[in-house]
Design a protein around this motif. Structure first.
Motif, PDB file in Angstrom:
ATOM      1  N   UNK A  61       0.675  -1.099   0.146  1.00 36.47           N
ATOM      2  CA  UNK A  61       0.062   0.080  -0.147  1.00 36.47           C
ATOM      3  C   UNK A  61       0.722   1.313   0.094  1.00 36.47           C
ATOM      4  N   UNK A  62       1.971   1.167   0.802  1.00 35.13           N
ATOM      5  CA  UNK A  62       2.872   2.478   1.030  1.00 35.13           C
ATOM      6  C   UNK A  62       3.420   2.575  -0.366  1.00 35.13           C
ATOM      7  N   UNK A  63       3.805   1.621  -1.156  1.00 39.10           N
ATOM      8  CA  UNK A  63       4.596   1.990  -2.390  1.00 39.10           C
ATOM      9  C   UNK A  63       3.866   2.533  -3.462  1.00 39.10           C
ATOM     10  N   UNK A  64       2.529   2.793  -3.398  1.00 41.00           N
ATOM     11  CA  UNK A  64       1.930   3.648  -4.529  1.00 41.00           C
ATOM     12  C   UNK A  64       2.092   5.010  -4.103  1.00 41.00           C
ATOM     13  N   UNK A  65       1.898   5.974  -5.021  1.00 37.28           N
ATOM     14  CA  UNK A  65       2.123   7.464  -4.886  1.00 37.28           C
ATOM     15  C   UNK A  65       0.993   7.657  -3.669  1.00 37.28           C
ATOM     16  N   UNK A  66       2.021   8.723  -2.803  1.00 40.19           N
ATOM     17  CA  UNK A  66       1.025   9.030  -1.769  1.00 40.19           C
ATOM     18  C   UNK A  66       0.370   7.700  -1.047  1.00 40.19           C
ATOM     19  N   UNK A  67       1.408   6.930  -0.896  1.00 39.86           N
ATOM     20  CA  UNK A  67       0.700   5.392  -0.265  1.00 39.86           C
ATOM     21  C   UNK A  67       0.097   5.625   1.145  1.00 39.86           C
ATOM     22  N   UNK A  68       0.659   6.648   1.654  1.00 35.13           N
ATOM     23  CA  UNK A  68      -0.038   6.740   3.311  1.00 35.13           C
ATOM     24  C   UNK A  68      -1.621   6.869   3.127  1.00 35.13           C
ATOM     25  N   UNK A  69      -2.009   7.452   2.012  1.00 30.86           N
ATOM     26  CA  UNK A  69      -3.928   7.783   1.874  1.00 30.86           C
ATOM     27  C   UNK A  69      -4.368   6.340   2.060  1.00 30.86           C
ATOM     28  N   UNK A  70      -3.695   5.287   1.282  1.00 33.38           N
ATOM     29  CA  UNK A  70      -4.273   3.968   1.241  1.00 33.38           C
ATOM     30  C   UNK A  70      -4.165   3.166   2.295  1.00 33.38           C
ATOM     31  N   UNK A  71      -3.070   3.326   3.219  1.00 34.59           N
ATOM     32  CA  UNK A  71      -2.805   2.731   4.711  1.00 34.59           C
ATOM     33  C   UNK A  71      -3.815   3.436   5.449  1.00 34.59           C
ATOM     34  N   UNK A  72      -4.210   4.601   5.381  1.00 33.99           N
ATOM     35  CA  UNK A  72      -5.199   5.290   6.320  1.00 33.99           C
ATOM     36  C   UNK A  72      -6.499   4.851   5.914  1.00 33.99           C
ATOM     37  N   UNK A  73      -6.786   4.714   4.679  1.00 34.77           N
ATOM     38  CA  UNK A  73      -8.299   4.109   4.133  1.00 34.77           C
ATOM     39  C   UNK A  73      -8.427   2.901   4.785  1.00 34.77           C
ATOM     40  N   UNK A  74      -7.492   1.692   4.426  1.00 35.19           N
ATOM     41  CA  UNK A  74      -7.901   0.352   5.044  1.00 35.19           C
ATOM     42  C   UNK A  74      -7.795   0.240   6.342  1.00 35.19           C
ATOM     43  N   UNK A  75      -6.951   0.872   7.030  1.00 32.81           N
ATOM     44  CA  UNK A  75      -7.036   0.922   8.608  1.00 32.81           C
ATOM     45  C   UNK A  75      -8.107   1.724   9.139  1.00 32.81           C
ATOM     46  N   UNK A  76      -8.719   2.799   8.520  1.00 31.46           N
ATOM     47  CA  UNK A  76      -9.676   3.758   9.139  1.00 31.46           C
ATOM     48  C   UNK A  76     -10.938   3.097   8.956  1.00 31.46           C
TER      49      UNK A  76
END
Length: 286
Positions: A147-162
């Motif tokens: 997830x982090x390897x994507x551009x602006x990957x932190x958004x996708x980590x936050x999405x899944x975890x959130x």
């Protein structure tokens, strides 16, 4: 996650309704969320280090539970701990091949370790315990790197975890107030279909109101699909850990977090939800 999984073994007078001290649990949960988000926003390496430290604790929680329940048949947990950074950091730097390398290398090294320290009648239990550690903890958690390897990957980590956390909160709130029909009484007596339905609705609303508006590339349609998938996966993750705990004869896998149990008790839903998030995003070309 363990918010909706009290076993009912604690006397009613010992804890508040829901099987735990709710104010303490909320405080610890907020502290964990702050550390999770804060490290994520600083740098991926800081975040993955934070995750790795917690997962090593989780591995040794399983180690102790396996050894206690299986008459000393302790898995070679040091092998799983050594494979963890290869899989977790490697998935961010090099992709899925690092996860495969960690799994293969860990199992080969694990067989070797069990051969060297062989105790008659325990080889299958010890290797089985290692396989669970490598797949359930290391493998599933390594989806964070993808997830982090994507551009602006932190958004996708936050999405899944959130969304997973939203599902957990929804299940607890609706299950506590409206739960009547048990979902899996032989695994988790407190889980109810009413709680699951409320969690599903809550997660979908969160996805439409927040995820679709903030996360790059996520549309309302993909947000709803993601919410449904994460809600189901997080619930299955919770039930999976409950099943393992019942098989091992323990209430919690650890005690490090007051009101939450151990690390595994805290991340059980996330371990299923995060790889699900990666797969759904991949299916939508995100």
């Amino acid at each position: 996650m363990a918010a909706t999984d009290p076993t009912g073994d604690v006397p009613a007078a010992a804890t508040p309704r829901g099987g735990r001290n709710l104010p303490v649990a909320i405080g610890v949960g907020l502290a964990l969320a702050t550390a999770f988000i804060g490290s994520l926003l600083i740098h991926p390496l800081v975040f993955l280090t934070f995750v790795a430290v917690n997962l090593v604790v989780a591995l040794y929680e399983l180690d102790e539970a396996f050894a206690t329940a299986r008459a000393g048949a302790r898995p070679p947990t040091a092998v799983a701990a050594a494979a963890l950074p290869v899989m977790l950091f490697g998935s961010w730097a090099w992709g899925g091949d690092a996860i495969v390398a960690g799994l293969f290398g860990g199992m080969i090294a694990g067989f070797g370790a069990v051969m060297i320290t062989h105790q008659r009648g325990q080889a299958v239990d010890r290797i089985g315990g290692l396989a669970v550690q490598l797949l359930w903890v290391n493998g599933f958690a390594s989806s964070l790197g993808l997830l982090l390897a994507r551009d602006e990957g932190y958004w996708y980590v936050l999405a899944g975890a959130g969304l997973a956390i939203t599902n957990d909160i929804g299940a607890y709130a609706f299950g506590r107030n409206f739960g009547r029909t048990r979902m899996a009484p032989g695994i988790s007596p407190a889980k109810s279909w009413e709680g699951f339905a409320g969690a599903l609705a809550t997660t979908v609303v969160m996805a439409l109101v927040v995820t679709a508006q903030l996360v790059p590339g996520v549309t309302p349609v993909s947000a709803v699909v993601l919410a449904l998938a994460v809600a189901v996966a997080a619930t299955l993750g919770d039930l999976a850990e409950s099943m393992v705990k019942r098989d091992l004869g323990v209430k919690d896998l650890g005690t490090i977090f007051p009101g939450h149990g151990g690390v595994m008790d805290r991340v059980d839903g996330l371990l299923f939800a995060l790889p699900t998030t990666h797969l759904v995003l991949q299916a939508f070309g995100i």
